[in-house]
Design an enzyme around this catalytic site. Structure first.
Site, PDB file in Angstrom:
ATOM      1  CB  THR A  16      -0.903   0.001   1.244  1.00  0.00           C
ATOM      2  OG1 THR A  16      -1.727  -1.168   1.195  1.00  0.00           O
ATOM      3  CG2 THR A  16      -1.796   1.229   1.280  1.00  0.00           C
ATOM      4  N   GLY A  43       3.249  -2.110  -5.213  1.00  0.00           N
ATOM      5  CA  GLY A  43       3.925  -3.408  -5.110  1.00  0.00           C
ATOM      6  C   GLY A  43       4.108  -3.934  -6.523  1.00  0.00           C
ATOM      7  N   GLY A  45       4.690  -6.835  -7.958  1.00  0.00           N
ATOM      8  CA  GLY A  45       3.931  -8.013  -8.394  1.00  0.00           C
ATOM      9  C   GLY A  45       2.476  -7.672  -8.631  1.00  0.00           C
ATOM     10  CB  ALA A  46      -0.010  -5.983  -6.455  1.00  0.00           C
ATOM     11  CG  ASN A  47       2.263  -1.890  -9.297  1.00  0.00           C
ATOM     12  OD1 ASN A  47       1.280  -1.660  -8.608  1.00  0.00           O
ATOM     13  ND2 ASN A  47       3.431  -1.299  -9.104  1.00  0.00           N
ATOM     14  CG  ASP A 206       5.972  -3.004 -11.704  1.00  0.00           C
ATOM     15  OD1 ASP A 206       6.930  -3.754 -11.969  1.00  0.00           O
ATOM     16  OD2 ASP A 206       5.876  -2.371 -10.641  1.00  0.00           O
ATOM     17  CG  ASN A 232       7.918  -0.529 -26.224  1.00  0.00           C
ATOM     18  OD1 ASN A 232       8.431  -0.602 -25.114  1.00  0.00           O
ATOM     19  ND2 ASN A 232       8.600  -0.696 -27.352  1.00  0.00           N
ATOM     20  CB  SER A 238       1.096   3.308 -17.592  1.00  0.00           C
ATOM     21  OG  SER A 238       2.500   3.228 -17.639  1.00  0.00           O
TER      22      SER A 238
HETATM   23  N1  LIG Z   1       8.954   8.467 -21.237  1.00  0.00           N
HETATM   24  C1  LIG Z   1       8.391   7.387 -21.794  1.00  0.00           C
HETATM   25  N2  LIG Z   1       7.765   7.476 -22.981  1.00  0.00           N
HETATM   26  C2  LIG Z   1       7.195   6.386 -23.559  1.00  0.00           C
HETATM   27  N3  LIG Z   1       7.225   5.159 -23.017  1.00  0.00           N
HETATM   28  C3  LIG Z   1       7.833   5.019 -21.837  1.00  0.00           C
HETATM   29  C4  LIG Z   1       8.455   6.111 -21.156  1.00  0.00           C
HETATM   30  N4  LIG Z   1       8.984   5.661 -20.003  1.00  0.00           N
HETATM   31  C5  LIG Z   1       8.697   4.334 -19.966  1.00  0.00           C
HETATM   32  N5  LIG Z   1       8.020   3.936 -21.061  1.00  0.00           N
HETATM   33  C6  LIG Z   1       7.552   2.577 -21.373  1.00  0.00           C
HETATM   34  O1  LIG Z   1       7.630   1.793 -20.182  1.00  0.00           O
HETATM   35  C7  LIG Z   1       8.577   0.727 -20.334  1.00  0.00           C
HETATM   36  C8  LIG Z   1       9.316   0.520 -19.038  1.00  0.00           C
HETATM   37  O2  LIG Z   1       9.994   1.707 -18.690  1.00  0.00           O
HETATM   38  P1  LIG Z   1      11.376   1.723 -17.885  1.00  0.00           P
HETATM   39  O3  LIG Z   1      12.430   1.074 -18.703  1.00  0.00           O
HETATM   40  O4  LIG Z   1      11.595   3.105 -17.451  1.00  0.00           O
HETATM   41  O5  LIG Z   1      11.027   0.726 -16.690  1.00  0.00           O
HETATM   42  P2  LIG Z   1      11.371   0.876 -15.133  1.00  0.00           P
HETATM   43  O6  LIG Z   1      12.643   1.595 -14.997  1.00  0.00           O
HETATM   44  O7  LIG Z   1      11.247  -0.471 -14.547  1.00  0.00           O
HETATM   45  O8  LIG Z   1      10.170   1.803 -14.708  1.00  0.00           O
HETATM   46  P3  LIG Z   1       9.707   2.212 -13.242  1.00  0.00           P
HETATM   47  O9  LIG Z   1      10.788   1.785 -12.295  1.00  0.00           O
HETATM   48  O10 LIG Z   1       9.469   3.673 -13.362  1.00  0.00           O
HETATM   49  O11 LIG Z   1       8.440   1.438 -13.102  1.00  0.00           O
HETATM   50  C9  LIG Z   1       9.456   1.137 -21.498  1.00  0.00           C
HETATM   51  O12 LIG Z   1      10.007  -0.001 -22.113  1.00  0.00           O
HETATM   52  C10 LIG Z   1       8.463   1.887 -22.377  1.00  0.00           C
HETATM   53  O13 LIG Z   1       7.682   0.965 -23.100  1.00  0.00           O
END
Ligand SMILES: Nc1ncnc2c1ncn2[C@@H]1O[C@H](COP(=O)(O)OP(=O)(O)OP(=O)(O)O)[C@@H](O)[C@H]1O
Ligand SMILES: *[C@@H]1O[C@H](CO)[C@@H](O)[C@H](O)[C@H]1NC(C)=O
Length: 259
Positions: A16, A43, A45-47, A206, A232, A238
């Site tokens: 939470t 979380g 996993g939940a996400n 997530d 993507n 999101s």
């Molecule tokens: N600025 C952005 N514009 C478009 N797509 C994005 C952007 N940021 C993230 N994404 C999408 O989300 C996916 C995952 O992003 P990222 O590589 O930043 O993961 P992460 O670092 O695990 O994210 P977080 O820790 O914020 O959840 C990317 O592969 C892309 O598809």
């Protein structure tokens, strides 16, 4: 216990989020005025589970929550999103989330090494059908500094050498890099994403993994590269609104060509 087949089963954390917005961070021991407070469902996993469920996958969550208000509330959140809570336990101990593993009924496994530890048990690589991590996790695990798309390609090759069947390294606004053992002679593919107006990237990783789990369950013959291209787009939605699960799109919010 009922005998049911799920498209996506997520083993992972369920937290939470208590989010306070304030003009600055308080110093140690200091009390300051905030201007906004909200409680969110989080979380890793939940996400991932919620994103897969919102896209239409039949999902179950395997986790433990506390025997308290937040735990009860979270179980209701799973129910509201159509996630089975048959395997959600309740305990007086606090939940911990070290890594999340997603299994669908075709026995395919996505492994998301978050938070990453450098001396990850080698068995995790060999057990992963899709090993999916972000830039910093790839760097920590492989020792390859990941700054460019080419670096991500090199890191994915190292992860493949360790026994993963395929690898996806997410690269934020640059999309991701995909590499499969089925075509070891071909280099990693960069899967770019469309530019969007970014508001809040929290939970994008997530969202990506939840969407990927949905595609693996519902379109088992689709190429991993195509799944990554679509994931993507889902994760790209999101990042355009504030929040973690609050920003995750449902099927009705997404273009029909993603299904
Ligand atoms: N600025 C952005 N514009 C478009 N797509 C994005 C952007 N940021 C993230 N994404 C999408 O989300 C996916 C995952 O992003 P990222 O590589 O930043 O993961 P992460 O670092 O695990 O994210 P977080 O820790 O914020 O959840 C990317 O592969 C892309 O598809
Ligand atoms: C990758 O994910 C971890 C959480 O596991 C996070 O702490 C880190 O900031 C992320 N890295 C990038 C580059 O987004």
């Amino acid at each position: 216990m009922t005998e049911e087949a799920f498209d996506v089963v997520v083993v992972g954390s369920c937290m939470t989020d208590l989010v306070s917005q304030a003009p600055r961070l308080p110093k140690a021991g200091e009390t300051i005025h905030g201007h906004k407070f909200f409680i969110g469902f989080g979380g890793k996993g939940a996400n991932q589970c919620i994103q897969a469920a919102r896209m239409g996958a039949k999902t179950a969550m395997v986790c433990k929550v506390g025997k308290d208000f937040f735990g009860e509330n979270y179980i209701q959140n799973f129910k509201d999103n159509g996630v089975s809570t048959e395997f959600v336990g309740q305990t007086v101990d606090s939940a911990t989330g070290a890594a999340s593993i997603i299994v669908n009924d075709a026995v395919k496994t996505i492994f998301n090494p978050a938070p990453a530890i450098p001396d990850l048990d080698p068995e995790f690589y060999r057990a992963s059908d899709v090993f999916c991590c972000n830039e910093s996790e790839a760097e920590l695990l492989t020792g390859v500094a990941v700054a460019s798309i080419e670096d991500a390609g090199r890191a994915s090759e190292e992860l493949l050498r360790r026994g993963c069947s395929s690898v996806i390294i997410t690269l934020g606004s640059r999309g991701c890099v995909v590499l499969s053992a089925q075509e070891p002679s071909s280099p990693s593919h960069h899967v770019p994403t469309k530019p969007v107006t970014t508001v809040d990237t929290t939970g994008a990783g997530d969202s990506f993994i939840g969407a990927l789990a949905f595609y693996m369950a519902h379109f088992p013959t689709m190429s991993l590269e195509e799944m990554a291209r679509r994931a993507n787009q889902v994760a790209g939605v999101s990042v355009q609104t504030i929040g973690t699960q609050a920003s995750y799109p449902s099927k009705k919010d997404l273009p029909t060509d993603l299904f």
